[in-house]
Design an enzyme around this catalytic site. Structure first.
Site, PDB file in Angstrom:
ATOM      1  N   LYS A  45       0.853  -1.196   0.000  1.00  0.00           N
ATOM      2  CA  LYS A  45       0.000   0.000   0.000  1.00  0.00           C
ATOM      3  C   LYS A  45       0.887   1.244   0.000  1.00  0.00           C
ATOM      4  CE  LYS A  45      -3.410   2.920   0.795  1.00  0.00           C
ATOM      5  NZ  LYS A  45      -4.277   3.311  -0.344  1.00  0.00           N
ATOM      6  N   SER A  46       0.525   2.243  -0.781  1.00  0.00           N
ATOM      7  CA  SER A  46       1.286   3.492  -0.778  1.00  0.00           C
ATOM      8  C   SER A  46       1.358   4.015   0.653  1.00  0.00           C
ATOM      9  CB  SER A  46       0.595   4.540  -1.650  1.00  0.00           C
ATOM     10  OG  SER A  46       0.684   4.186  -3.004  1.00  0.00           O
ATOM     11  N   MET A  71     -10.202   6.256  -0.181  1.00  0.00           N
ATOM     12  CA  MET A  71      -9.621   5.712   1.050  1.00  0.00           C
ATOM     13  C   MET A  71      -8.854   6.790   1.824  1.00  0.00           C
ATOM     14  SD  MET A  71     -10.718   2.680   0.602  1.00  0.00           S
ATOM     15  CE  MET A  71      -9.929   1.726   1.885  1.00  0.00           C
ATOM     16  N   LEU A  73      -5.483   7.335   1.665  1.00  0.00           N
ATOM     17  CA  LEU A  73      -4.120   6.922   2.004  1.00  0.00           C
ATOM     18  C   LEU A  73      -3.987   6.333   3.418  1.00  0.00           C
ATOM     19  CD1 LEU A  73      -1.476   6.938   0.438  1.00  0.00           C
ATOM     20  CD2 LEU A  73      -1.315   9.380   0.789  1.00  0.00           C
ATOM     21  N   ASN A 126       4.338   7.029  -5.972  1.00  0.00           N
ATOM     22  CA  ASN A 126       2.949   7.248  -6.418  1.00  0.00           C
ATOM     23  C   ASN A 126       2.734   8.743  -6.657  1.00  0.00           C
ATOM     24  OD1 ASN A 126       0.198   7.354  -6.779  1.00  0.00           O
ATOM     25  ND2 ASN A 126      -0.325   6.279  -4.892  1.00  0.00           N
ATOM     26  N   CYS A 129      -2.242   9.900  -6.180  1.00  0.00           N
ATOM     27  CA  CYS A 129      -3.350   9.619  -5.258  1.00  0.00           C
ATOM     28  C   CYS A 129      -4.419  10.699  -5.419  1.00  0.00           C
ATOM     29  CB  CYS A 129      -2.894   9.579  -3.810  1.00  0.00           C
ATOM     30  SG  CYS A 129      -4.333   9.415  -2.723  1.00  0.00           S
ATOM     31  N   ASN A 131      -7.194  11.150  -3.691  1.00  0.00           N
ATOM     32  CA  ASN A 131      -8.178  11.207  -2.610  1.00  0.00           C
ATOM     33  C   ASN A 131      -7.759  11.917  -1.333  1.00  0.00           C
ATOM     34  OD1 ASN A 131      -9.842   9.661  -4.258  1.00  0.00           O
ATOM     35  ND2 ASN A 131      -8.998   7.744  -3.487  1.00  0.00           N
ATOM     36  N   ASN A 193      -3.402   4.797 -12.258  1.00  0.00           N
ATOM     37  CA  ASN A 193      -4.102   4.875 -10.986  1.00  0.00           C
ATOM     38  C   ASN A 193      -5.595   5.013 -11.296  1.00  0.00           C
ATOM     39  OD1 ASN A 193      -4.733   5.348  -8.214  1.00  0.00           O
ATOM     40  ND2 ASN A 193      -2.696   6.243  -7.935  1.00  0.00           N
ATOM     41  N   GLY A 221     -11.873  -0.791 -12.124  1.00  0.00           N
ATOM     42  CA  GLY A 221     -12.669  -1.857 -12.722  1.00  0.00           C
ATOM     43  C   GLY A 221     -12.996  -1.590 -14.179  1.00  0.00           C
ATOM     44  N   THR A 271      -9.529  -3.984  -8.412  1.00  0.00           N
ATOM     45  CA  THR A 271     -10.934  -4.189  -8.035  1.00  0.00           C
ATOM     46  C   THR A 271     -11.292  -5.681  -7.977  1.00  0.00           C
ATOM     47  OG1 THR A 271     -11.548  -2.040  -8.969  1.00  0.00           O
ATOM     48  CG2 THR A 271     -13.320  -3.648  -8.679  1.00  0.00           C
TER      49      THR A 271
HETATM   50  O1  RRO Z   1      -5.646   5.663  -0.561  1.00  0.00           O
HETATM   51  C1  RRO Z   1      -6.314   6.073  -1.532  1.00  0.00           C
HETATM   52  O2  RRO Z   1      -7.345   6.735  -1.413  1.00  0.00           O
HETATM   53  C2  RRO Z   1      -5.876   5.837  -2.918  1.00  0.00           C
HETATM   54  C3  RRO Z   1      -4.572   6.001  -3.345  1.00  0.00           C
HETATM   55 BR1  RRO Z   1      -3.141   6.411  -2.228  1.00  0.00          BR
HETATM   56  C4  RRO Z   1      -4.277   5.840  -4.731  1.00  0.00           C
HETATM   57  O3  RRO Z   1      -3.142   5.995  -5.203  1.00  0.00           O
HETATM   58  N1  RRO Z   1      -5.316   5.521  -5.564  1.00  0.00           N
HETATM   59  C5  RRO Z   1      -6.562   5.361  -5.120  1.00  0.00           C
HETATM   60  O4  RRO Z   1      -7.466   5.074  -5.918  1.00  0.00           O
HETATM   61  N2  RRO Z   1      -6.839   5.505  -3.790  1.00  0.00           N
END
Ligand code: RRO
Length: 310
Positions: A45-46, A71, A73, A126, A129, A131, A193, A221, A271
């Site tokens: 996970k990043s 999410m 991160l 990365n 991201c 989000n 991504n 997806g 997905t």
């Molecule tokens: O954690 C996330 O919300 C997230 C990350 Br870091 C990403 O690189 N891509 C994504 O779809 N969600």
């Protein structure tokens, strides 16, 4: 017999499949189940400098044609993943360590620590991201991307890679590739991504389906397959000295085959892994082998990157 072996940065691998970062790779327990799966490579996970709980729930939703996530991160902090990499059996699988610092300085600090580690995990930065509220994606700001890559390139003396956001304009493929090609040690590019900031609305409830950012989130997806294939092929053509990792819309052997045809060296599953668990790798590998056999391909090299034009 169909041969699924391939090479990544000179290393032989049993097959081209791995997880997409973010799925099944946040905890050591999840990573351990990937380690025993049929995937030949895996990515963590990043991570950020310090642990993060991420955005409020619900923050992931399965949809008929894919998923939406915000999410934010959530991760255990980079030391946790570095520790995993230090104890990992690198003979068994290729391991990628994904970092996603909230600032340039955070990335440089993480890289300084990773640089000192003796393990051979491959660094992926990365840039995409979608989000974290208030943090635009570095991959959409070519000047910031160049500045970050310049720092990474100075700080890190081994081959490394980047995770890119999807691009939608030919001029942006050109501009991004031009920046990437300034860095010969940038050896691989992961496309794509999630397609950032989609909005899914439930007609029944008249509501958004995830809580963070007023329902806006990254799409994955089947929704994103053509965009993923376009980005894989665009960078495969423009970055001949780099390897491409394809990500987006792989749920069966057919989509894995398409990513390879577009030029991917490795293919990630996000997905579908979330929905099905690590058994997805056995299924997709079996389907890929069957497709290759039906077409008379004995090895991946016979068709990889050989997308036909009309
Ligand atoms: O954690 C996330 O919300 C997230 C990350 Br870091 C990403 O690189 N891509 C994504 O779809 N969600």
């Amino acid at each position: 017999m169909t041969d699924l072996t391939c090479h990544f940065l000179g290393q032989p691998l049993a097959n081209p499949l791995m997880n997409a970062s973010g799925v099944h790779c946040r905890t050591h327990a999840e990573l351990d189940t990937l380690a025993t799966s049929a995937a030949a490579a895996m990515v963590t996970k990043s991570c950020t400098l310090e642990p993060r709980t991420g955005n409020p729930e619900p923050r992931y939703r399965s949809l008929p044609l894919g998923s939406i996530n915000s999410m934010g991160l959530p991760n255990e902090g980079y030391r946790y993943y570095l520790d995993y990499a230090d104890r990992f059996d690198h003979e068994q699988k290729l391991l990628f360590l994904s970092i996603s610092g909230l600032t340039l300085d955070d990335n440089v600090e993480m890289i300084a620590a990773i640089r000192e580690a003796v393990n051979p995990a491959l660094l992926e930065v990365n840039l995409s991201c979608p989000n974290v509220p208030g943090k635009p994606q570095t991959g959409y700001d070519f000047e910031a991307m160049d500045e970050l890559l310049d720092e990474v390139n100075d700080a890190y003396k081994r081959p490394f890679g980047v995770k890119l956001p999807p691009y939608f304009d030919i001029s942006h493929f050109d501009a991004a590739a031009e920046v990437l090609n300034r860095y010969p040690r940038l050896a691989f590019v992961t496309c794509i991504n999630s397609v950032g900031n989609g909005l899914v609305i439930d007609p029944e409830t008249e509501s958004v389906v995830i809580k963070p950012k007023d329902g806006f989130g990254g799409l994955g997806g089947s929704y994103v397959l053509p965009t993923a294939l376009a980005n894989v092929n665009a960078f495969y053509r423009r970055c001949p000295d780099k390897q491409i990792i394809g990500c987006g819309g792989v749920q069966s052997g057919t989509e894995a085959f398409l990513h390879l045809l577009a030029g991917a060296s490795l293919v990630q599953i996000g997905t579908a892994l979330y929905e099905e668990g690590p058994a997805v790798f056995d299924r997709v590998l079996g389907e890929l082998a069957a497709i290759m056999a039906s077409k008379g391909y004995a090895t991946i090299d016979e068709f990889r990157g050989k997308l036909k034009m009309l």
